[in-house]
Structures are given as C-alpha cells and as structure tokens.
Scaffold this motif. Structure first.
Motif, mmCIF file in Angstrom:
data_model
loop_
_atom_site.group_PDB
_atom_site.id
_atom_site.type_symbol
_atom_site.label_atom_id
_atom_site.label_comp_id
_atom_site.label_asym_id
_atom_site.label_seq_id
_atom_site.Cartn_x
_atom_site.Cartn_y
_atom_site.Cartn_z
ATOM 1 N N TYR A 167 141.459 81.751 71.720
ATOM 2 C CA TYR A 167 142.435 81.659 70.791
ATOM 3 C C TYR A 167 143.176 82.747 70.839
ATOM 4 N N LEU A 168 144.539 82.652 70.421
ATOM 5 C CA LEU A 168 145.473 83.774 70.436
ATOM 6 C C LEU A 168 146.240 83.705 68.852
ATOM 7 N N TYR A 169 145.877 84.620 68.113
ATOM 8 C CA TYR A 169 146.035 84.683 66.659
ATOM 9 C C TYR A 169 147.253 85.818 66.653
ATOM 10 N N TRP A 170 148.237 85.817 65.794
ATOM 11 C CA TRP A 170 149.336 86.711 65.566
ATOM 12 C C TRP A 170 150.032 86.339 64.161
ATOM 13 N N PRO A 217 146.309 91.098 62.825
ATOM 14 C CA PRO A 217 144.562 90.343 62.634
ATOM 15 C C PRO A 217 143.783 90.885 63.847
ATOM 16 N N TRP A 218 142.741 90.743 63.643
ATOM 17 C CA TRP A 218 141.690 91.160 64.792
ATOM 18 C C TRP A 218 140.429 90.074 64.622
ATOM 19 N N LEU A 219 140.343 89.229 65.489
ATOM 20 C CA LEU A 219 139.209 88.217 65.582
ATOM 21 C C LEU A 219 138.058 88.428 66.340
ATOM 22 N N TYR A 220 136.978 88.259 65.893
ATOM 23 C CA TYR A 220 135.594 88.486 66.745
ATOM 24 C C TYR A 220 134.658 87.691 66.101
ATOM 25 N N LYS A 221 133.508 87.516 66.841
ATOM 26 C CA LYS A 221 132.200 86.683 66.235
ATOM 27 C C LYS A 221 131.182 87.578 66.464
ATOM 28 N N ARG A 222 130.216 87.496 65.171
ATOM 29 C CA ARG A 222 128.876 88.240 65.251
ATOM 30 C C ARG A 222 127.964 87.295 64.973
ATOM 31 N N ASP A 224 126.468 83.825 63.959
ATOM 32 C CA ASP A 224 127.252 82.505 63.951
ATOM 33 C C ASP A 224 128.411 82.896 62.847
ATOM 34 N N LEU A 225 128.791 83.995 62.650
ATOM 35 C CA LEU A 225 130.121 84.237 61.801
ATOM 36 C C LEU A 225 131.183 84.689 62.497
ATOM 37 N N TYR A 226 132.349 84.057 62.055
ATOM 38 C CA TYR A 226 133.765 84.747 62.799
ATOM 39 C C TYR A 226 134.182 85.711 61.758
ATOM 40 N N TYR A 227 134.766 86.764 62.305
ATOM 41 C CA TYR A 227 135.336 88.026 61.248
ATOM 42 C C TYR A 227 136.876 87.901 61.783
ATOM 43 N N MET A 228 137.499 88.062 60.588
ATOM 44 C CA MET A 228 139.051 88.113 60.699
ATOM 45 C C MET A 228 139.433 89.211 59.750
ATOM 46 N N LEU A 229 139.585 90.478 60.651
ATOM 47 C CA LEU A 229 139.976 91.778 60.045
ATOM 48 C C LEU A 229 141.509 91.725 59.791
ATOM 49 N N PHE A 230 142.378 92.441 58.999
ATOM 50 C CA PHE A 230 143.543 92.401 59.086
ATOM 51 C C PHE A 230 144.154 93.495 58.280
ATOM 52 N N ALA A 231 145.410 94.191 58.639
ATOM 53 C CA ALA A 231 146.024 95.177 57.954
ATOM 54 C C ALA A 231 146.529 94.351 56.542
ATOM 55 N N ALA A 232 146.033 95.129 55.430
ATOM 56 C CA ALA A 232 146.328 94.425 54.229
ATOM 57 C C ALA A 232 147.376 95.315 53.284
#
Length: 457
Positions: A167-170, A217-222, A224-232
């Motif tokens: 996946y590519l997010y942006w 955005p910064w996407l990763y998995k740990r 069974d959970l997917y994390y979406m970090l972002f500048a807010a």
C-alpha cells in the motif's frame, strides 16, 4: 544559512550548551540539517532516510534538493552515506525533495519521494536501487501518482502487508492510497480517498480543517493492529495516531503521541521501526544551533507500548535512545560514523564513500561507547590536507578529557590526497566515549576518512 554562520553559531553558544555537545545524542545528525525521518531495518542495520534542509534558504522557504542516508547498528553512532538520490535524478521534476520512504522487496529497494513538477503541482515518484545506500534510479520516467496538478500529493508512506499486498498512502490536506502491484512501480485499481472524520482522525482545536490530520502519514503493523501515525494540526504540528483492524481501515483516533515542545519546528514528521527487540520513534525538531522551521534536525527516542497496544506520550529529549552494545575500535571505522560532531561537514571521498571535511581548530567528533577492552597501544588515521595540516587529539570522556594520544597530520598536497598517519596511545582501556579533537592554525586543517586502533599485545 552558510556553513560559516553555523560554525559561528555553535562557537558563540558553546558556553551555554557545552553539556549538550558533550553528552547529548539528539539530534542524531549535526553535520547537516535533516528532517522527515524514514527508518528501514535491513540486514541487522537501521538505515535512516531523511530530507535535507539546505543551509542557505531560497525565498525564505523550504530549500530541499536531495535526500540523505545514514545507518547505525547501535542507535547512537550513525554513519553518513551521503545523498543516494536528488530531484535532479527525475527528468520530470523541478525541485522540492520532500518527505519520502524506502522499502525493501525481492532484492531491491524502492524509494517513494514527492517533488514539484516542471509543469503543475506536486507528484510522487519512485526510484529503485540494489543497495540501501543507493544510488537510486527512476525506472518510470514519469510520476507514479499525482500527475494531476494538485499541490497536496506529498509525504508518501509505503507498507507491505503479511499477505504480500503493498500500500502507498500520501497527502495533505487529504489522505489517499493505492494498492501497489508486486513490481512496486505500478498500481492496480483507483486512487482511494480516506474519509477524514473526527472519529477516525481526531477533533481539531481550530476550524481550519475537519480533523487533526495534516500530513506526513506513517503506516505499519504490530501484532494484529495497523497504526497510522501522522503530523497533526493546527500549526505548529504535533504527532498523533489512529489504528485499524486492516491496512485500509476503518480508522479510530487514539490520541497524541508527541505534543509540540520548546524545540519544536512548525512541522514534524513521524517514523517508527522495531530493531533488536526495541521500538524506536523518529521525529524532527529545530534543536541545532541555527535551527528553525526551515532548518530542522532528526531525533530518535526508544519507547514501549502500553499493555493495550496504545502508544505513550513521547517527549523530545537531548539524551535520545540508549546505545545497543559497544563499538569495536579495532575494526576500521569510517570517520563519518558519528554520535555528535561540532563544526564539521561531510562530503564524497575520492577513495569511496564519504569523508569528514571543513575541519578547523577546535572542531571535534564524538564516538560513543567505544570498548577498548584491555587497552589500545596505537592509532592510525587516513587523512588528507591541502594546507599545513594540524593534529588529531584522542580524548576520553569529553573534548577536554584525558588525552590518550596525539596524531600529527601533515600537509599531503591536496584535500583528496590521502595518507595514513599513526601515533601511540596510552590510557585507553575499558569503555569510553572517544572525542577526536582537531587542533592547528586558523583555516581548514584536514579531511578525515577512517580510523582504527590497535590493541596492546
């Protein structure tokens, strides 16, 4: 901002920040202004890709022409690999080498990067290499996504799920994604725009946008959970995050990770990786002398998840992450492997790789956690000088610590005319932070390529 001004800033503030220079490990790069960290773990090494804020600004705005690459095996001493990629490597781009991310797949490294189009707004390209330090090449000759004139197609994050789907997010102010094909340089299906609801991305403190989501955005998995970090937002930015049961949502806002702090720039950008059983959070701030919103610096902190999988609040620190293990001084170590540096820069070396340059009297390099074991007997260094040279003082613990040896550096006839010099060493046993302190007359003294100690017999 010129190199001369940076040196003046460092020296004028030396009295006030001397403890920082001696004992701090954040920011992790001091030879250049860096931002937008993107870590990649490969072959037991952390590779860190950053943007590069130029010293001298154009039109008092982000002046960013290339990306840089660093690596570490202990999270404190970072080796400078120079620039693996520039916007000039893309025939369709005209500048603005902004935040990107690199990922490994099937023997190759894919670096997704946003740039300004020669005609129109911003777009995201991809460059490919067989080595994590590059060089990277554009396989397409055109943007991968975002060739529609929009100015918001920036800050790509890339992720490969357990089933092999990439996946590519942006995006800013929107958040979009595509499903990449296995070749990683094309995608299938439509561009999907993620609904930005307050349930998914938090309530904003101002009404300039619908949610806290801003960019980065910064996407990763740990587990069974997917994390979406972002500048807010709003500006100045903080770091927040959301989680989901799949890589495409639905997203649930979880809170703030890094609030704005006294050393914050008006932007921030997250990056996360797991390395040797520990988790690390990368970000940038304005902590270096001369730093600011357009001259930023990358930092790192180690953290632990809460029992429920949430991420704790993380503060910016000068201490940074703890060292993993110790550095072996009896291996050949590149001079551009640095925990902290004062006054120096790096450049391409005629013998390959990089060398430390712009060395003047009183400048120094700190290498942290060097394990001499029973003791070192001698030291050798690969140096060059287009002037009369100078000396390298080997000091333990601080720039004015115990003097273990002094290595004279003669003029060699050129700044890339290399010579190996040696000296005896006394008192270097056990584990120490080593400071290479450069001394001599005024002006440039020497360049420094690599070093090595030899143990007592």
């Amino acid at each position: 901002m010129s190199k001369t001004f940076i040196k003046m800033s460092i020296r004028l503030t030396a009295i006030m920040v001397v403890w920082t220079a001696c004992y701090a490990d954040n920011p992790i790069v001091q030879t250049h202004y860096t931002a937008d960290p993107a870590p990649l773990v490969y072959n037991d090494t952390v590779y860190l890709y950053t943007t590069h804020d130029e010293d001298e600004l154009v039109n008092n705005f982000f002046t960013m022409n290339d990306w840089r690459c660093y690596s570490s095996t202990d999270m404190v001493n970072w080796t400078d690999h120079g620039s693996p990629l520039s916007y000039k490597d893309f025939s369709w781009a005209s500048g603005d080498a902004w935040a990107g991310q690199c990922i490994y797949r099937n023997g190759k490294f894919y670096f997704y990067v946003p740039m300004k189009l020669k005609v129109g707004g911003k777009a995201i390209g991809v460059a490919v290499a067989t080595d994590p330090a590059g060089p990277f090449k554009d396989p397409l000759g055109h943007p991968l996504v975002g060739n529609d004139g929009s100015w918001g197609d920036i800050d790509p994050t890339v992720f490969i799920d357990d089933d092999g789907q990439a996946y590519l997010y942006w995006g800013n102010p929107y958040l979009r994604y595509v499903k990449l094909n296995e070749d990683m340089i094309s995608y299938s299906g439509d561009v999907v725009e993620v609904p930005l609801t307050t349930e998914s991305f938090g309530v904003r403190s101002k009404d300039d946008r619908a949610t806290q989501y801003e960019e980065g955005p910064w996407l990763y998995k740990r587990n069974d959970l997917y994390y979406m970090l972002f500048a807010a937002g709003p500006i100045p930015e903080h770091i927040a995050y959301s989680t989901a049961p799949s890589a495409v949502g639905p997203w649930t806002f979880r809170g703030v990770i890094m609030p704005t702090q006294p050393t914050s720039a008006f932007t921030n950008h997250p990056g996360v990786c797991e390395y040797k059983g520990n988790w690390y959070f990368f970000y940038h701030n304005a902590a270096l002398p001369g730093g600011g919103g357009f001259n930023r610096s990358v930092c790192v902190e180690q953290f632990e998840y809460n029992e429920d999988g949430t991420i704790p609040t993380i503060k910016m620190t000068k201490k940074g992450a703890p060292q993993i293990g110790h550095l072996n001084p009896y291996d050949t170590v590149q001079a551009e492997t640095i925990c902290w540096a004062s006054g120096v820069k790096t450049e391409r070396c005629s013998e390959g790789g990089m060398n430390v340059c712009n060395i003047e009297n009183g400048d120094y390099i700190k290498v942290k956690g060097v394990d001499f074991g029973k003791g070192a007997a001698s030291f050798e260094a690969r140096v060059a000088s287009g002037s009369e040279g100078g000396a390298i003082e080997i000091r333990l613990g601080s720039p004015k610590g115990t003097l273990a040896g002094t290595c004279a550096v003669p003029g060699t006839g050129g700044w890339q005319t290399w010579k190996t010099v040696t000296c005896t060493v006394d008192g270097a046993a056990g584990v120490h932070d080593v400071f290479f302190v450069f001394t001599g007359e005024s002006g440039l003294l020497m360049n420094f390529n690599w070093w090595k100690f030899h143990p007592v017999k």
